[in-house]
Scaffold this motif. Structure first.
Motif, short mmCIF file in Angstrom:
data_model
loop_
_atom_site.label_atom_id
_atom_site.label_comp_id
_atom_site.label_asym_id
_atom_site.label_seq_id
_atom_site.Cartn_x
_atom_site.Cartn_y
_atom_site.Cartn_z
N LEU A 176 0.83 -1.19 0.00
CA LEU A 176 0.00 0.00 0.00
C LEU A 176 0.87 1.24 0.00
CD1 LEU A 176 -2.72 -1.00 2.60
CD2 LEU A 176 -2.93 -0.94 0.12
N ARG A 177 0.41 2.21 -0.75
CA ARG A 177 1.06 3.52 -0.73
C ARG A 177 0.07 4.45 -0.05
NH1 ARG A 177 2.61 3.49 -7.06
NH2 ARG A 177 4.18 1.88 -6.97
N LEU A 178 0.49 5.05 1.01
CA LEU A 178 -0.39 5.99 1.71
C LEU A 178 -0.36 7.33 1.00
CD1 LEU A 178 0.50 5.13 5.39
CD2 LEU A 178 -1.45 4.36 4.06
N VAL A 179 -1.52 7.95 0.92
CA VAL A 179 -1.63 9.25 0.27
C VAL A 179 -2.10 10.26 1.29
CG1 VAL A 179 -2.79 10.57 -1.53
CG2 VAL A 179 -2.15 8.18 -1.96
N PHE A 180 -1.42 11.34 1.40
CA PHE A 180 -1.80 12.40 2.31
C PHE A 180 -2.12 13.65 1.50
CE2 PHE A 180 1.03 9.65 4.70
CZ PHE A 180 0.31 9.44 5.86
N ASN A 181 -3.18 14.32 1.88
CA ASN A 181 -3.55 15.58 1.26
C ASN A 181 -3.49 16.68 2.31
OD1 ASN A 181 -4.20 14.68 -1.40
ND2 ASN A 181 -6.06 13.78 -0.56
#
Length: 133
Positions: A124-129
Motif C-alpha cells: 500500500l502507498r499511503l496518500v496524504f492531502n
C-alpha cells in the motif's frame, strides 16, 4: 495504448509526445516489449527503469481481438524474464486502483488477483492531502 485505455474508460498517463520525450531523455531507462502475430503488434509492455534495483511495468496493453491467446500473461512473463536477466531485484507491477470510482484509490480486486497469479505481493502507498490555502 489509447484504444486499449478507452475500453476501461480511461486515458494513458502520458501522451505519445511525452513518451517520445521521455525516451529521448532516458534512452536506457525505457523499454518496449512487443508481441507480434503475423507481423502485427497484438500487445506490448512499456517498462520504466526506476533505479538499479527496480523496473516498473508502467503500461501493459493488448489488442483485445487477440485476448484468447493470453497475450497479457505472456507479456508479464516476458517482463519478469527481462527484469531477471537484467538483475533487477524488484519488478513493480504498477497500481491497481479504480480511478473512476467515487474514491479513486479503491483497489481493483480483479487486477490485484491477476498480478498475484504471478507471485506478486501487494503493498500500500499511503496518500496524504494537505490544503495549503
Amino acid at each position: 495504448l489509447e484504444e486499449n485505455k478507452k475500453i476501461h474508460s480511461s486515458k494513458p498517463t502520458h501522451s505519445l509526445e511525452e513518451l517520445c520525450k521521455l525516451k529521448n531523455l532516458f534512452p536506457n531507462e525505457i523499454k518496449l516489449l512487443l508481441i507480434k502475430k503475423g507481423g502485427d503488434v497484438i500487445g506490448g509492455s512499456l517498462l520504466f527503469v526506476a533505479n538499479k534495483r527496480v523496473a516498473i511495468i508502467f503500461y501493459n496493453m493488448i489488442d483485445y481481438k487477440f485476448a484468447a491467446l493470453q497475450v497479457a500473461p505472456i507479456q508479464v512473463i516476458e517482463s519478469i524474464k527481462w527484469a531477471h536477466k537484467k538483475n533487477y531485484k524488484f519488478l513493480d507491477f504498477g497500481i491497481s486502483h479504480q480511478p473512476k470510482h467515487i474514491n479513486p484509490l479503491t483497489p481493483k480486486m480483479s487486477l490485484i488477483k491477476f498480478k498475484e497469479e504471478f507471485g506478486a505481493l501487494g503493498s500500500l502507498r499511503l496518500v496524504f492531502n494537505k490544503n495549503l490555502a
